[in-house]
Design an enzyme around this catalytic site. Structure first.
Site, short mmCIF file in Angstrom:
data_model
loop_
_atom_site.label_atom_id
_atom_site.label_comp_id
_atom_site.label_asym_id
_atom_site.label_seq_id
_atom_site.Cartn_x
_atom_site.Cartn_y
_atom_site.Cartn_z
CG ASP A 109 -2.18 0.73 1.11
OD1 ASP A 109 -2.31 1.49 0.15
OD2 ASP A 109 -3.06 0.58 1.99
CG ASP B 157 -9.38 2.35 -0.14
OD1 ASP B 157 -8.93 1.22 -0.35
OD2 ASP B 157 -8.76 3.22 0.49
C1 DGJ Z 1 -5.79 1.79 2.22
C2 DGJ Z 1 -6.19 0.58 1.44
O1 DGJ Z 1 -6.66 0.93 0.20
C3 DGJ Z 1 -7.21 -0.21 2.25
O2 DGJ Z 1 -7.68 -1.28 1.51
C4 DGJ Z 1 -6.56 -0.65 3.52
O3 DGJ Z 1 -5.53 -1.55 3.23
C5 DGJ Z 1 -6.03 0.55 4.28
N1 DGJ Z 1 -5.20 1.37 3.47
C6 DGJ Z 1 -5.26 0.11 5.50
O4 DGJ Z 1 -4.67 1.14 6.13
#
Ligand code: DGJ
Length: 728
Positions: A478, A548
């Site tokens: 991420d 997300d």
């Molecule tokens: C952002 C990601 O896109 C989410 O899916 C998740 O992993 C969060 N970060 C966790 O902090």
């Protein structure tokens, strides 16, 4: 087959591949001009003439010829200051302090194969499947060479380009701009398509007219970004999914980029793509060279559908790599929306038990397993397990999950550092910053300085030790903020503006080393969802968390836009809880499942809280996707419909015998009209079975199928067809 020729008589370069031609010419005193890009021209006989007219306020390089000005000529790789006043592709700051360059043809070579670009993500093919033309230009004053590289691939209407500047002079110069490509379209009535958005709303298809002036699609955020994508297409007015000319550019790069689209006073359209000159300058010492990233250029004379299919196929076979490239992707459960930071071993085990019973194949432990991380204000950089939450470490939970017949994966965010972390206490100098200035935080975090090789080494070592500490089969990598004060303390004054680019090259290097060392690990890239969904990352990690935003209806626009360039196998798509956590919408489990099945499928909700009926439905969906996933992941996509209230996607399997259609109706209405859907890409003289009915391929494409009445909002209809007979 592709072929590249150079005709000595008219000094024309002709690159042809799979129905596409790209033509350039050496003009006057060895200027390289652009003549044509489009549908293949098999017999080219000098129909394109570079217009020569004496135009007021278009100055002349050669005083004797008032009809010749670079200002009115379609140029292959323009520079500023030598009579062309339009957007340049290159800007060098020379030792004399000027920006003037004057590059002319010096030589060229045509080779089979494609040279490797050091450090970048890039497309590839076997030597016999790709041919490359390198045209070398030389500056008329200084010993500077520019290599323009063009590769064409058998069976694709695709060209890749990049540019290299070689400093053979004795002096240091500065590169302030070096586009990967430029195209001068002559007086064509084109429209622009690009993928714009924001967090939770990425890559929405945006189509607009091109007006006189300059328009820029770019990122200055340090990553390719949620806001724009390094993809632009220019299309004839009226081009749709099935007809019309379309020309697309997609940069294989994950950092700051720009594409400038300029319509000049005569209606000519100049378009380039490359590193964003706004945040980039490179010190090029004597006897060194610098290469731009590669751009993928794809042409279609039959609309956007075939353009996307060519790109998808190309990326699946010539960009994405590694042991998972051609493997069916596992159905996963991710604990993020199920628990957020609030979990312990017990909770995870319960989730794993249910997931395994439902047939799920991969268990992903998201954020919060390391350091002291119980919310987003600490511990990034401290990549050791939090024993309070996981007393038996990653090994304990991984073993448990494996015993349940699932593979195991974890979330990491290696490029980041929390101020509240052991790493920051030890190495505050390791983050991007400007001495004396405030360091702006975002999500309580700063960014590590990946332009510093020591930092890259730390990331490599810490990730390698996490990966070897337990059996880990999957990594979600991420990156949750954009860059500010984006300078490295390690770079001297004259190289500060190299930071953002060096960061991306450092990142690529770390990932390359990790993926080489752990070839069986499936890597999924993520940046707050789809903030770094680009071909650069796809070269290193074969799938991406698309957004997300997991709401099924919001996902229609996101997945549809993403599919313009990127294949379904690369798009993570999960079923989540209702009301949806991002936008609070309530949709049926069936709707959420059907929409997510158009990507690499998974779940992201607390399955232990689902009712018995929901669990039964989920296990049915899991079975269904296992049966269908080869069609989605390795098949061809047809975007059948994308309208206000209706969206429909169709996939045809690689062997063309199976078809999956998803139809989504957003809002219900009184007295709904009868809905009918025409399929595409089937064999006209074959018969297809739908449940226990047989239909002709021509019947399904010309007359179409009735969509049953579906009462209510947000409803989906999914059908599976199998080819049963081919008629003579
Ligand atoms: C952002 C990601 O896109 C989410 O899916 C998740 O992993 C969060 N970060 C966790 O902090």
């Amino acid at each position: 087959m592709s072929h590249i020729t150079f005709n000595e008589n008219n000094r024309v370069f002709h690159i042809a591949s799979h129905g596409m031609s790209y033509i350039m010419q050496l003009f006057k005193e060895d200027y390289l001009v652009h003549l044509y890009w489009g549908k293949e021209v098999k017999n080219y006989n000098d129909s394109f003439k570079v217009g020569l007219v004496d135009r007021a306020f278009s100055p002349n390089p050669n005083a004797e010829d008032r009809t010749f000005s670079l200002d009115t000529v379609p140029l292959e790789y323009p520079a500023f200051g030598n009579t062309d006043f339009r957007t340049p592709s290159i800007r060098l700051r020379m030792k004399d302090g000027t920006h003037i360059t004057d590059f002319r043809y010096e030589s060229h070579k045509i080779i089979s194969g494609k040279e490797k670009l050091v450090g970048y993500g890039q497309t590839y093919a076997d030597k016999e499947d790709v041919e490359t033309l390198v045209i070398t230009l030389k500056d008329t004053l200084y010993n500077l060479y520019l290599d323009l590289s063009y590769s064409v691939f058998n069976n694709y209407p695709i060209l890749t380009r990049h540019s290299v500047i070689r400093n053979e002079s004795e002096d240091t110069i500065y590169i302030e701009k070096l586009s990967s490509c430029n195209i001068d379209f002559r007086n064509e009535n084109l429209e622009l398509i690009h993928l714009s958005g924001a967090w939770g709303n990425e890559r929405e298809l945006t189509r607009q007219s091109i007006e006189k002036g300059n328009f820029i699609i770019d990122s200055k955020r340090g990553s390719s970004s949620h806001h724009h994508n390094p993809f632009v297409a220019l299309v004839d007015k009226g081009t749709n999914e099935t007809s019309g000319n379309a020309y697309a550019l997609n940069l294989v790069y994950s950092g700051d980029f720009s594409s400038e689209i300029e319509k000049d006073s005569k209606g000519n359209i100049r378009t380039n793509m490359g590193l964003n000159p706004f945040t980039f300058t490179w010190k090029l010492d004597s006897k060194t060279q610098f290469s731009s990233p590669e751009v993928v250029m794809v042409f279609s004379s039959s609309g956007l559908g075939s353009l996307s299919r060519d790109l998808h196929h190309f990326y699946r076979h010539h960009l994405i790599r590694g042991n998972h490239q051609h493997k069916e992707r596992p159905i996963l459960i991710n604990n993020w929306e199920a628990t957020y930071f609030n979990f312990n071993e017990e909770k995870l085990k319960n989730l794993a038990d249910v997931s395994s019973n439902l047939g799920i194949e991969l268990f992903v432990l998201d954020d919060g397993w390391f350091g002291k991380r119980n919310n987003d204000d600490s511990s990034l950089g401290d990549w050791f397990v939090n024993r309070e939450k996981l007393p038996n470490g990653l090994e304990g939970i991984s073993d448990y999950v494996h015993k349940k017949n699932m593979s195991f994966g974890i979330w990491v965010e290696p490029e980041m550092i929390s101020v509240n972390s052991e790493l920051y206490n030890k190495h505050p100098e390791w983050c991007l910053q400007v001495e004396g200035r405030r360091k702006s935080e975002s999500r309580n975090q700063l960014i590590l300085d990946l332009a510093n090789p020591q930092v890259c080494e730390y990331i490599y070592e810490s990730m390698d030790s996490v990966l070897t500490s337990a059996k880990i089969d999957y990594i979600k990598w991420d990156m949750n903020r954009n860059m500010t004060e984006a300078y490295s303390l390690t770079l001297p004054y004259e190289q500060k503006l190299e930071t953002a680019h060096r960061y991306i090259m450092g990142l690529y290097d770390v990932i390359e080393r990790l993926t080489k060392k752990h070839p069986n690990v499936l890597f999924e890239s993520c940046s707050g969802g789809g903030g770094r969904f680009d071909p650069g990352m796809l070269y290193f990690m074969p799938q991406v968390w698309t957004s997300d935003n997991t709401d099924a209806i919001a996902r229609l626009a996101i997945q549809n836009g993403t599919s313009m360039a990127y294949p379904a196998i690369s798009m993570g798509a999960h079923v989540s809880a209702i009301p949806n956590h991002q936008i609070q919408r309530v949709t049926d489990l069936k709707t959420r499942g059907d929409v997510a099945m158009a990507g690499t499928f998974g779940y992201e909700l607390d399955l232990t809280q689902c009712t018995k009926e929901e669990q039964t439905e989920i296990s049915q969906q899991v079975k269904e996707y296992k049966k269908l996933r080869h069609i989605v992941q390795f098949g061809d996509l047809y975007r059948l419909r994308y309208e206000n209230n209706e969206v429909s996607w169709q996939f045809i399997s690689e062997d063309k015998t199976e078809v999956l259609v998803t139809f989504v109706k957003k809002l219900g209405m009184a007295q709904e009209p009868f809905m009918r859907l025409k399929l595409d890409g089937l064999d006209e003289s074959s018969l297809y079975q739908l449940d226990n009915k047989i239909f002709g391929g021509d019947e399904l494409m010309n007359i179409g199928l009735d969509i049953p009445n579906m009462d209510g909002d947000f409803k989906t209809y999914q059908i599976y067809l199998k080819k049963v007979q081919t008629l003579k």
